[in-house]
Design an enzyme around this catalytic site. Sequence first.
Site, PDB file in Angstrom:
ATOM      1  N   ASP A   1       1.022  -6.893  13.780  1.00  0.00           N
ATOM      2  CA  ASP A   1       1.953  -6.054  13.019  1.00  0.00           C
ATOM      3  C   ASP A   1       3.076  -5.448  13.868  1.00  0.00           C
ATOM      4  O   ASP A   1       4.116  -5.046  13.330  1.00  0.00           O
ATOM      5  CB  ASP A   1       1.192  -4.906  12.340  1.00  0.00           C
TER       6      ASP A   1
ATOM      7  N   HIS B   1       4.728 -10.327  10.329  1.00  0.00           N
ATOM      8  CA  HIS B   1       5.604 -10.153   9.166  1.00  0.00           C
ATOM      9  C   HIS B   1       7.052 -10.321   9.620  1.00  0.00           C
ATOM     10  O   HIS B   1       7.431  -9.811  10.675  1.00  0.00           O
ATOM     11  CB  HIS B   1       5.488  -8.742   8.570  1.00  0.00           C
TER      12      HIS B   1
ATOM     13  N   TYR C   1       9.889  -0.220   7.917  1.00  0.00           N
ATOM     14  CA  TYR C   1       8.548  -0.628   8.371  1.00  0.00           C
ATOM     15  C   TYR C   1       8.057   0.339   9.455  1.00  0.00           C
ATOM     16  O   TYR C   1       6.929   0.825   9.412  1.00  0.00           O
ATOM     17  CB  TYR C   1       8.638  -2.049   8.916  1.00  0.00           C
TER      18      TYR C   1
ATOM     19  N   ASP D   1      -4.137  -8.269   4.757  1.00  0.00           N
ATOM     20  CA  ASP D   1      -2.989  -9.180   4.631  1.00  0.00           C
ATOM     21  C   ASP D   1      -3.036 -10.282   5.690  1.00  0.00           C
ATOM     22  O   ASP D   1      -2.297 -11.264   5.602  1.00  0.00           O
ATOM     23  CB  ASP D   1      -1.649  -8.432   4.662  1.00  0.00           C
TER      24      ASP D   1
ATOM     25  N   HIS E   1      -1.541  -1.076  14.605  1.00  0.00           N
ATOM     26  CA  HIS E   1      -1.607   0.261  14.070  1.00  0.00           C
ATOM     27  C   HIS E   1      -3.007   0.611  13.554  1.00  0.00           C
ATOM     28  O   HIS E   1      -3.191   1.650  12.924  1.00  0.00           O
ATOM     29  CB  HIS E   1      -0.581   0.414  12.925  1.00  0.00           C
TER      30      HIS E   1
ATOM     31  N   HIS F   1       0.801  -1.230   0.000  1.00  0.00           N
ATOM     32  CA  HIS F   1       0.000   0.000   0.000  1.00  0.00           C
ATOM     33  C   HIS F   1       0.837   1.285   0.000  1.00  0.00           C
ATOM     34  O   HIS F   1       0.769   2.121   0.874  1.00  0.00           O
ATOM     35  CB  HIS F   1      -1.122  -0.002   1.046  1.00  0.00           C
TER      36      HIS F   1
ATOM     37  N   GLU G   1      -6.729  -6.141   9.046  1.00  0.00           N
ATOM     38  CA  GLU G   1      -6.235  -5.716   7.731  1.00  0.00           C
ATOM     39  C   GLU G   1      -6.116  -6.944   6.823  1.00  0.00           C
ATOM     40  O   GLU G   1      -5.813  -8.052   7.280  1.00  0.00           O
ATOM     41  CB  GLU G   1      -4.893  -4.977   7.846  1.00  0.00           C
TER      42      GLU G   1
ATOM     43  N   HIS H   1      -6.006  -8.853  13.957  1.00  0.00           N
ATOM     44  CA  HIS H   1      -6.004  -7.590  13.206  1.00  0.00           C
ATOM     45  C   HIS H   1      -6.803  -7.777  11.926  1.00  0.00           C
ATOM     46  O   HIS H   1      -6.649  -8.785  11.229  1.00  0.00           O
ATOM     47  CB  HIS H   1      -4.539  -7.236  12.902  1.00  0.00           C
TER      48      HIS H   1
HETATM   49 FE1  FEO Z   1      -1.853  -3.883   9.294  1.00  0.00          FE
HETATM   50 FE2  FEO Z   1       0.126  -6.473   8.271  1.00  0.00          FE
HETATM   51  O1  FEO Z   1      -1.402  -5.405   8.310  1.00  0.00           O
END
Ligand code: FEO
Length: 397
Positions: free
Chosen positions: A163, A224, A191, A82, A144, A24, A80, A78
Amino acid sequence: MKAVKIADNVYWVGAIDWNLKDFHGYTTKHGTTYNAYLITGKTPVLIDTVKSGFYDEMLERVKSVIDPKEIKIVISNHAEMDHSGALRQVIADIKPQKVLASQMGVKNLKLQLGADLPVEAVANASTLDLGDDKLTFVESRMLHWPDSMVTLLNGKNILFCNDIFGMHYASSLRFDDEMPESDWFYEAKKYYANIVLPYSKIVLAFLEQVKKAGIAPSIICPDHGPIWRTNPGRIVELFTQFATQKNKKKVVVVYDTMWHSTDKMAAQITDGLASMGIEVKQMPLQHYHRSDVVTELLDSAGLVIGSPILNQEVYPSVAEFITYLRGLKKEGLIGGVFGSYGWSEGSFTKLEEGAKSLGLNLVAPALKSNFVPDEAKLKECFDFGVKIANAVLEKLK
Ligand code: FEO
């Protein structure tokens, strides 16, 4: 594709995205991983899923340990995409007894995946008995996203932190002790600068809250990048350092140029700054992506922004950079603006306003060159750099 054992009954079952080059809006040169985790034992649990398109890879890794249908609980730390992208498919295929998320997680997951999604809210600090261990859920709002939470496997003292403490770094290796810091440090910094920076005060408050609660995880499992099994303190230390935004004697000169006039000005400003012992990163936007500029800015005390004037406006790439940086809320920068123009000198007020909207403390009015800078103008540019350097050195005293 196989699961990777982290501890007894705990496995990594995520996916590796070697091809991702843009997350993104920021460049991910080394790709990324979507880390999902499987806890086996009396009550098998899946923590987070993966991005849509990586479901089969995750499922194959789960199958290397247990029959996926044995999974009783799915936790979404989370919302999001991903991490939640494969959640619908997981629910359809595995049919877990419960899908759990924070209160905001339930709201956001339903908004993304449909109001009929069978997901239940867990209260902040509540626990779930698995029979042979316990999970504790702790909200980590705005780290986040508003829905973010972390999950602690109490007995084994393993933190699944989504995250937080992550980075975009694809590797066939899974653990911190397998990857030298020099390999991943830049990606951790990038990051933080591009994802976590606006929430730095919340990071520090959250870490304080965790410390007060006496939580010191033995293993940190982010969603991640590397899993921190040997030195989890290192990533906590780095995130704390990034969050405090302690700046070095360093200035970023970011700019774009049409016919190299602004480029020539930038070179002199860089020279002026460097002559005062300042570390300078000169980053023309034609060659450096905005996300790399922001990464260099993370530990910088100053920012100088240069733009030619195009049709009475700030140059589009520079305007885009200002918009991007404004969202990231880097604090306490000293600096200036400069650039060349043909017939619209007044348009530099737009560049000054843009810089001020970043909270940039301008040491002088915009330094302008009418078309190509002559020797006298270039000397002014050098002196402009010296002036900014002095302001930086004064602030860091
Ligand atoms: Fe906030 Fe890895 O997504």
